[in-house]
Design an enzyme around this catalytic site. Structure first.
Site, PDB file in Angstrom:
ATOM      1  N   CYS A  41      24.058  -1.297 -36.909  1.00  0.00           N
ATOM      2  CA  CYS A  41      25.267  -0.470 -36.776  1.00  0.00           C
ATOM      3  C   CYS A  41      26.503  -1.355 -36.644  1.00  0.00           C
ATOM      4  CB  CYS A  41      25.164   0.450 -35.560  1.00  0.00           C
ATOM      5  SG  CYS A  41      23.778   1.602 -35.650  1.00  0.00           S
TER       6      CYS A  41
ATOM      7  N   ARG B 238      20.899   7.226 -40.483  1.00  0.00           N
ATOM      8  CA  ARG B 238      22.157   6.796 -41.113  1.00  0.00           C
ATOM      9  C   ARG B 238      22.496   7.799 -42.211  1.00  0.00           C
ATOM     10  NH1 ARG B 238      23.060   2.089 -38.808  1.00  0.00           N
ATOM     11  NH2 ARG B 238      21.184   1.064 -38.048  1.00  0.00           N
TER      12      ARG B 238
HETATM   13  C1  BEZ Z   1      20.467  -1.087 -35.390  1.00  0.00           C
HETATM   14  O1  BEZ Z   1      20.285  -2.291 -35.425  1.00  0.00           O
HETATM   15  O2  BEZ Z   1      21.558  -0.584 -35.617  1.00  0.00           O
HETATM   16  C2  BEZ Z   1      19.289  -0.205 -35.060  1.00  0.00           C
HETATM   17  C3  BEZ Z   1      18.022  -0.638 -35.420  1.00  0.00           C
HETATM   18  C4  BEZ Z   1      16.926   0.150 -35.110  1.00  0.00           C
HETATM   19  C5  BEZ Z   1      17.101   1.349 -34.439  1.00  0.00           C
HETATM   20  C6  BEZ Z   1      18.385   1.778 -34.115  1.00  0.00           C
HETATM   21  C7  BEZ Z   1      19.486   1.016 -34.439  1.00  0.00           C
END
Ligand code: BEZ
Length: 222
Positions: free
Chosen positions: A57, A134
């Site tokens: 994110c 997402r």
């Molecule tokens: C992230 O790195 O944004 C992420 C990875 C796995 C689950 C939720 C967020």
């Protein structure tokens, strides 16, 4: 937070699709109270992220912030949403600026009650928790959903692809054309299919009757 619409005639929630009106909502954001309808007349890229302070994110927010002027040049407002609180969003924005020297230049909606997440189908039915996928919604200046993308939490989106899809949507709205695989502004566009005898025996554009190209006019769209 308030949400308008989002149910079908039987009162059951159904997944939003291309061509649906994007349900309006009012919500707190990092840039004050926002109503989706405030942006009518502009494109809106509404996108959810699973959680603040996570690596994928963060990479998306850095990339989108750096590209925000390119979205604005296409008359597009970026609007992020997650279940995290406004205070979490504000802390994350600050950490991003301190770590990457990047100011997040678009509003981040807080959706702690998941009203928006559920209305837009951003939370998978089989999700172990309330973290959204997402999900990305391209909403046109009339408030209609024109394209959607959905990636898992583990795979980051491509800012270039988001810009490309937005440019293609504006192109097909502005002119009577369709866009081929991987189209980018300046590339040849395609003429819409015209399955009739006149087209089969000749007609406008280069190519054969079922695949007719013409140069991009480079006109802007809305
Ligand atoms: C992230 O790195 O944004 C992420 C990875 C796995 C689950 C939720 C967020």
């Amino acid at each position: 937070m308030r949400l308008d619409a989002g149910t079908d005639t039987a009162g059951m929630q159904r997944l939003l699709q291309i061509g649906d009106f994007a349900p309006n909502f009012q919500a707190r954001t990092t840039m004050g109270q926002v109503s989706l309808s405030d942006y009518r007349g502009r494109w809106v890229l509404l996108f959810s992220h699973p959680a603040d302070f996570t690596p994928v994110c963060t990479s998306e927010f850095v990339g989108l912030s750096r590209a925000n002027e390119r979205f604005q040049a296409l008359n597009c407002q970026l609007l992020a949403v997650s279940v995290d609180s406004l205070y979490s969003h504000l802390g994350w924005i600050r950490a991003i600026r301190e770590t990457f020297g990047v100011t997040v230049s678009f509003p981040i909606v807080e959706d702690p009650s998941l009203v928006i997440g559920h209305a837009y189908g951003m939370i998978a039915d089989n999700a172990p928790d309330a973290a959204t996928m997402r999900s990305t919604f391209f909403i046109d200046p009339e408030g209609i959903i024109r394209a959607t993308l959905c990636y898992p939490a583990t795979v980051g989106r491509s800012v270039d692809e988001l810009l490309r899809v937005l440019a293609a949507l504006r192109k097909v709205d502005a002119e009577d054309v369709v866009t081929p695989e991987g189209w980018r502004p300046g590339d040849d566009v395609l003429l819409p299919p015209q399955p009739d005898q006149a087209a089969a025996l000749g007609g406008d554009g280069d190519g054969c009757w079922f695949y007719r190209t013409r140069p991009d006019s480079r006109d802007g769209g809305r």
